[in-house]
Design a protein around this motif. Structure first.
Motif, PDB file in Angstrom:
ATOM      1  N   ARG A   1      56.830  -2.805 -26.269  1.00  0.00           N
ATOM      2  CA  ARG A   1      56.401  -3.570 -25.245  1.00  0.00           C
ATOM      3  C   ARG A   1      55.705  -2.839 -24.061  1.00  0.00           C
ATOM      4  NH1 ARG A   1      60.289  -8.056 -26.021  1.00  0.00           N
ATOM      5  NH2 ARG A   1      61.326  -7.001 -24.134  1.00  0.00           N
ATOM      6  N   ARG A   2      56.015  -1.657 -24.044  1.00  0.00           N
ATOM      7  CA  ARG A   2      55.552  -0.817 -22.886  1.00  0.00           C
ATOM      8  C   ARG A   2      54.110  -0.253 -23.201  1.00  0.00           C
ATOM      9  NH1 ARG A   2      57.987   1.835 -19.013  1.00  0.00           N
ATOM     10  NH2 ARG A   2      56.989   3.818 -19.270  1.00  0.00           N
ATOM     11  N   GLN A   3      53.839  -0.455 -24.582  1.00  0.00           N
ATOM     12  CA  GLN A   3      52.513   0.125 -25.134  1.00  0.00           C
ATOM     13  C   GLN A   3      51.385  -0.844 -25.191  1.00  0.00           C
ATOM     14  OE1 GLN A   3      53.547   2.123 -28.344  1.00  0.00           O
ATOM     15  NE2 GLN A   3      54.306   3.918 -27.705  1.00  0.00           N
ATOM     16  N   PRO A   4      50.163  -0.601 -24.396  1.00  0.00           N
ATOM     17  CA  PRO A   4      48.966  -1.559 -24.538  1.00  0.00           C
ATOM     18  C   PRO A   4      48.395  -1.611 -25.827  1.00  0.00           C
ATOM     19  CG  PRO A   4      48.388   0.540 -23.507  1.00  0.00           C
ATOM     20  CD  PRO A   4      49.816   0.865 -24.026  1.00  0.00           C
TER      21      PRO A   4
ATOM     22  N   GLU B   1      41.211   3.161 -12.477  1.00  0.00           N
ATOM     23  CA  GLU B   1      40.813   1.576 -12.184  1.00  0.00           C
ATOM     24  C   GLU B   1      41.977   0.915 -11.850  1.00  0.00           C
ATOM     25  OE1 GLU B   1      37.336  -0.011 -14.320  1.00  0.00           O
ATOM     26  OE2 GLU B   1      37.953   1.424 -15.716  1.00  0.00           O
ATOM     27  N   ILE B   2      43.186   1.340 -11.818  1.00  0.00           N
ATOM     28  CA  ILE B   2      44.306   0.528 -11.649  1.00  0.00           C
ATOM     29  C   ILE B   2      45.194   1.298 -10.579  1.00  0.00           C
ATOM     30  CG2 ILE B   2      44.254  -0.856 -13.457  1.00  0.00           C
ATOM     31  CD1 ILE B   2      46.458   0.770 -14.856  1.00  0.00           C
TER      32      ILE B   2
ATOM     33  N   TRP C   1      52.885   8.902 -15.145  1.00  0.00           N
ATOM     34  CA  TRP C   1      54.071   8.913 -15.902  1.00  0.00           C
ATOM     35  C   TRP C   1      54.211  10.048 -16.910  1.00  0.00           C
ATOM     36  CZ3 TRP C   1      54.766   7.749 -21.647  1.00  0.00           C
ATOM     37  CH2 TRP C   1      56.054   7.676 -22.001  1.00  0.00           C
TER      38      TRP C   1
ATOM     39  N   LYS D   1      31.746  -5.221  -9.411  1.00  0.00           N
ATOM     40  CA  LYS D   1      33.071  -5.396  -8.964  1.00  0.00           C
ATOM     41  C   LYS D   1      33.433  -6.814  -7.937  1.00  0.00           C
ATOM     42  CE  LYS D   1      35.243  -1.246 -10.108  1.00  0.00           C
ATOM     43  NZ  LYS D   1      36.162  -0.075  -9.517  1.00  0.00           N
TER      44      LYS D   1
ATOM     45  N   MET E   1      45.407  -3.589 -20.327  1.00  0.00           N
ATOM     46  CA  MET E   1      45.023  -2.270 -19.718  1.00  0.00           C
ATOM     47  C   MET E   1      45.113  -2.491 -18.243  1.00  0.00           C
ATOM     48  SD  MET E   1      44.863  -0.263 -22.267  1.00  0.00           S
ATOM     49  CE  MET E   1      44.038   1.060 -22.234  1.00  0.00           C
ATOM     50  N   PHE E   2      44.868  -3.579 -17.664  1.00  0.00           N
ATOM     51  CA  PHE E   2      44.770  -3.755 -16.295  1.00  0.00           C
ATOM     52  C   PHE E   2      46.016  -4.619 -15.824  1.00  0.00           C
ATOM     53  CE2 PHE E   2      40.481  -2.779 -17.430  1.00  0.00           C
ATOM     54  CZ  PHE E   2      40.037  -2.134 -16.205  1.00  0.00           C
ATOM     55  N   TYR E   3      46.780  -4.122 -15.218  1.00  0.00           N
ATOM     56  CA  TYR E   3      47.971  -4.550 -14.596  1.00  0.00           C
ATOM     57  C   TYR E   3      48.657  -5.552 -15.683  1.00  0.00           C
ATOM     58  CZ  TYR E   3      46.156  -2.639 -10.456  1.00  0.00           C
ATOM     59  OH  TYR E   3      45.679  -1.839  -9.488  1.00  0.00           O
ATOM     60  N   ALA E   4      48.721  -4.929 -16.782  1.00  0.00           N
ATOM     61  CA  ALA E   4      49.455  -5.772 -18.054  1.00  0.00           C
ATOM     62  C   ALA E   4      48.942  -7.167 -18.344  1.00  0.00           C
ATOM     63  CB  ALA E   4      50.876  -5.924 -17.685  1.00  0.00           C
TER      64      ALA E   4
ATOM     65  N   MET F   1      54.086  -1.032 -18.166  1.00  0.00           N
ATOM     66  CA  MET F   1      53.430  -0.610 -19.149  1.00  0.00           C
ATOM     67  C   MET F   1      52.675   0.571 -19.110  1.00  0.00           C
ATOM     68  SD  MET F   1      51.338  -3.911 -20.731  1.00  0.00           S
ATOM     69  CE  MET F   1      51.317  -3.267 -22.439  1.00  0.00           C
ATOM     70  N   GLU F   2      52.686   1.511 -20.149  1.00  0.00           N
ATOM     71  CA  GLU F   2      52.282   2.963 -20.379  1.00  0.00           C
ATOM     72  C   GLU F   2      50.373   2.813 -20.405  1.00  0.00           C
ATOM     73  OE1 GLU F   2      54.173   4.392 -23.646  1.00  0.00           O
ATOM     74  OE2 GLU F   2      56.029   3.919 -22.642  1.00  0.00           O
ATOM     75  N   ILE F   3      49.880   2.849 -19.627  1.00  0.00           N
ATOM     76  CA  ILE F   3      48.204   2.747 -19.631  1.00  0.00           C
ATOM     77  C   ILE F   3      47.474   4.076 -19.392  1.00  0.00           C
ATOM     78  CG2 ILE F   3      46.268   1.634 -18.476  1.00  0.00           C
ATOM     79  CD1 ILE F   3      48.554  -0.196 -19.641  1.00  0.00           C
ATOM     80  N   PRO F   4      46.779   4.577 -20.453  1.00  0.00           N
ATOM     81  CA  PRO F   4      46.118   5.861 -20.573  1.00  0.00           C
ATOM     82  C   PRO F   4      44.865   5.819 -19.724  1.00  0.00           C
ATOM     83  CG  PRO F   4      45.823   4.800 -22.483  1.00  0.00           C
ATOM     84  CD  PRO F   4      46.671   3.797 -21.678  1.00  0.00           C
TER      85      PRO F   4
ATOM     86  N   GLU G   1      51.912   4.825 -15.400  1.00  0.00           N
ATOM     87  CA  GLU G   1      53.125   3.489 -15.494  1.00  0.00           C
ATOM     88  C   GLU G   1      52.775   2.508 -14.622  1.00  0.00           C
ATOM     89  OE1 GLU G   1      57.231   4.034 -15.319  1.00  0.00           O
ATOM     90  OE2 GLU G   1      57.600   1.993 -16.101  1.00  0.00           O
ATOM     91  N   SER G   2      52.270   1.349 -15.208  1.00  0.00           N
ATOM     92  CA  SER G   2      51.650   0.124 -14.166  1.00  0.00           C
ATOM     93  C   SER G   2      52.228  -0.870 -14.551  1.00  0.00           C
ATOM     94  CB  SER G   2      50.119   0.209 -14.150  1.00  0.00           C
ATOM     95  OG  SER G   2      49.600  -0.679 -13.292  1.00  0.00           O
TER      96      SER G   2
END
Lengths: 73, 523
Positions: free
Chosen positions: B285-288, A8-9, A14, B228, B339-342, A38-41, A34-35
């Motif tokens: 901070r990299r982890q959501p 979705e993004i 990564w 959407k 989870m969407f573009y930080a 951030m690390e997005i699963p 990686e977006s």
């Protein structure tokens, strides 16, 4: 049932956490993108087996891109 | 002389109206897995509360002696009713007569719907399924030219627009909805569509003829498109689910803009402090993390689960918007979804923010904002989408708000976009994880200290040192020292702190009469 998994993004692959053939539970990550630093699963919507992966590590992924196929029971 | 014959005639006509498009047409409709409009209204309203208007309206056929020989009911059903014991206006097209494309009586009833809601100042519910006008007009007789509206008549779109500033409007798409009914569908504060509904400006044949695209109506306007696109807010699994979502949406709102939202008693404890909040934000901070879990932990829990009712999840998904209750009081809730573009503000997230904030102001809903904003979305797609204009428009809407605002700074609040999360004179609570500034250190250091980093013997090490140094300056403790926030809190205290604030803020807000909310020109 085969389920198409789309991202979705946009981002860059990564890490592949569930390579082809892996059995995976619902809400477990298939890949991590990686977006925006951030690390997005990308999660499996249901439990199943990863039938095909359409991306490799470091690949760029576009929004809506088909990244994996899941075979779910 | 008795009136019995006329009284019998009334009953006969009511029976004819209830037949809708006839047994065969209704059966065909059921075969498609869809309910008739009368069944839908029954499924929505409190049992026996439907008080119909214009049941006798329709297209009659008389013989030479003036006796009624045939009757096509108006294909729009309209009336008053009660929903959870509160009065509402409800209306919808009858697809079993002419596929919902208006017959003359149906058109009159449908355009009267908004007039009724405005006159009686009651919430309006429209259940849509049907097409718009046809080139043949609304009449049956192809040999007669239709008589148009007189030049002095008010446009039917004016009351449609005015209802949005006066009463809550909720609408459902429960099958194919095209043309005028589609415009009416989106002229609402909340819209929901079922899996087999489609919302179209024009159907596949018209599109193929004009543009050459060979698409089904589902491909053109199914849920995968319009959730959407932002045209429709929510998806419903079944028709009953759509009706239940409408009932739930209205439960948070007042009957009109001249009254305040209702209070619903709750069993949930004011001082409930969920342990999980202390660890929910990762130090890395990299982890959501899951912002919805934070929201659900803080707002009331009700008998059937969380009081949080999310709207427009698929549109602008980096922003979460929805309604909830806190100690039984209705609030609007916004939050970033990293989870969407930080959690960055995209053009669509900005439009979603502006619309939601205007909605909350219209119905006097205090806003609780959970902040994790990295800034406007960057990059060529974002520039092309005009994000800067939509984003600045959202900030204007936020800062022109009149309702009380509380902001919980969970993590990031960076750049211009951070302004869209803090309403005027907001009550600001900061979690220890909060970080504020012009730019996040990860991107900002590389740009601002480019020369210094390049000149260092070990550039990577120097960059890390600078990042660590600046990260500590973005910590919430110096901001608390300068009273830049009302309080820095243990995340577990969020619920009791917000409820205490809401009690005072709402009491102050309600010392002035509830009024319509008028907005100015926005960027």
């Amino acid at each position: 049932m085969r389920i198409k998994i789309n991202s979705e993004i946009a981002g860059q692959v990564w890490k592949i956490t569930a390579p082809q053939g892996t059995s995976i539970g619902a809400d477990e990550p298939i890949i991590i993108l990686e977006s925006m630093k951030m690390e997005i699963p990308i999660l499996a919507p249901k439990a199943g087996v990863v039938l095909e992966l359409h991306v490799g590590e470091e690949d760029m992924v576009a929004e809506g891109q088909w990244i994996a196929t899941l075979e779910s029971a | 002389m008795s009136w019995q014959d006329d009284i019998d005639e009334i009953k006969k006509r009511r029976d004819l109206a209830k037949q809708q498009g006839g047994q065969e047409a209704v059966a065909k409709h059921h075969e498609k897995g869809r309910l008739s409009i009368r069944e839908r209204i029954d499924g929505l309203l409190d049992a026996g509360s439907f008080d119909e208007i214009g049941q006798g309206a329709g297209v009659p056929e008389y013989d030479e002696a003036g006796q009624l020989t045939g009757f096509q009911p108006a294909n729009f059903i309209l009336g008053f009713g009660k929903l959870n014991a509160r009065k509402v206006i409800v209306g919808g097209e009858d697809f079993t007569v002419k596929g919902g494309s208006p017959n003359p009586a149906g058109l009159r009833k449908s355009v009267y719907t908004e007039e009724l809601a405005l006159k009686y100042k009651l919430p309006l519910i429209r259940l849509h399924e049907g097409g718009g006008g046809s080139v043949g007009g609304t009449g049956q007789d192809k040999n007669r030219r239709p008589l148009g509206d007189p030049v002095f008549s008010t446009s039917r779109f004016l009351p449609l627009a005015e209802t949005l500033g006066a009463v809550p409007v909720a609408a459902a798409a429960l099958g194919p909805v095209a043309g005028l009914p589609a415009a009416r569908l989106v002229a609402s504060h909340f819209s929901v569509m079922t899996q087999n509904a489609a919302v179209l400006i024009a159907g596949p044949q018209v599109v193929k003829r004009a543009l050459g695209h060979d698409l089904t109506k589902e491909q053109l306007g199914g849920p995968q498109v319009h959730l959407k696109s932002g045209a429709i807010d929510n998806l419903a699994e079944t028709e009953q689910d759509a009706l239940d979502q409408i009932a739930r949406f209205l439960s948070y709102l007042p009957d009109n803009v001249w009254t305040f939202p209702p209070h619903q008693p709750t069993q949930d404890k004011v001082d409930r402090c969920d342990e999980a909040l202390a660890t929910i934000v990762p130090r890395n901070r990299r982890q959501p993390f899951q912002m919805r879990k934070i929201i659900e932990s803080v707002v009331d829990r009700e008998k059937d689960g969380s009081s949080f009712f999310e709207m427009s999840r698929k549109f602008g998904p980096s922003l979460i918007t929805g309604l909830a209750r806190m100690d039984g009081h209705s609030v609007g809730v916004i939050g970033n979804d990293c989870m969407f573009y930080a959690g960055a503000m995209t053009a669509s997230a900005a439009q979603k923010m502006r619309r939601f904030v205007d909605f909350c102001n219209s119905f006097h809903l205090p806003i609780v904002s959970f902040v994790d904003e990295p800034g406007f979305m960057i990059g060529p797609d974002s520039e092309m989408a005009g994000t800067i204009r939509h984003g600045t428009s959202a900030i204007s809407a936020v800062l022109q708000s009149r309702v009380p605002w509380a902001c919980v700074q969970v993590l990031k609040a960076f750049g211009v976009a951070a302004q869209a999360h803090f309403g005027p004179d907001a009550y600001v609570l900061s979690w220890p994880s909060a970080a504020s500034g012009a730019l996040p250190v990860e991107g900002g250091v590389a740009v601002a200290f480019a020369r210094e980093i390049a000149a260092a013997p070990d550039p990577a090490r120097r960059q890390k040192e600078l990042e660590d140094m600046l990260a500590s300056s973005q910590s919430p403790f110096p901001r608390a020292e300068g009273l830049s926030v009302h309080e820095i809190i243990d995340p577990r205290e969020t619920r009791p702190k917000l409820i205490a604030w809401l009690d005072s803020a709402q009491a102050a807000y309600r010392t002035q009469a509830a009024q319509p909310y008028l907005t100015t020109m926005r960027p």
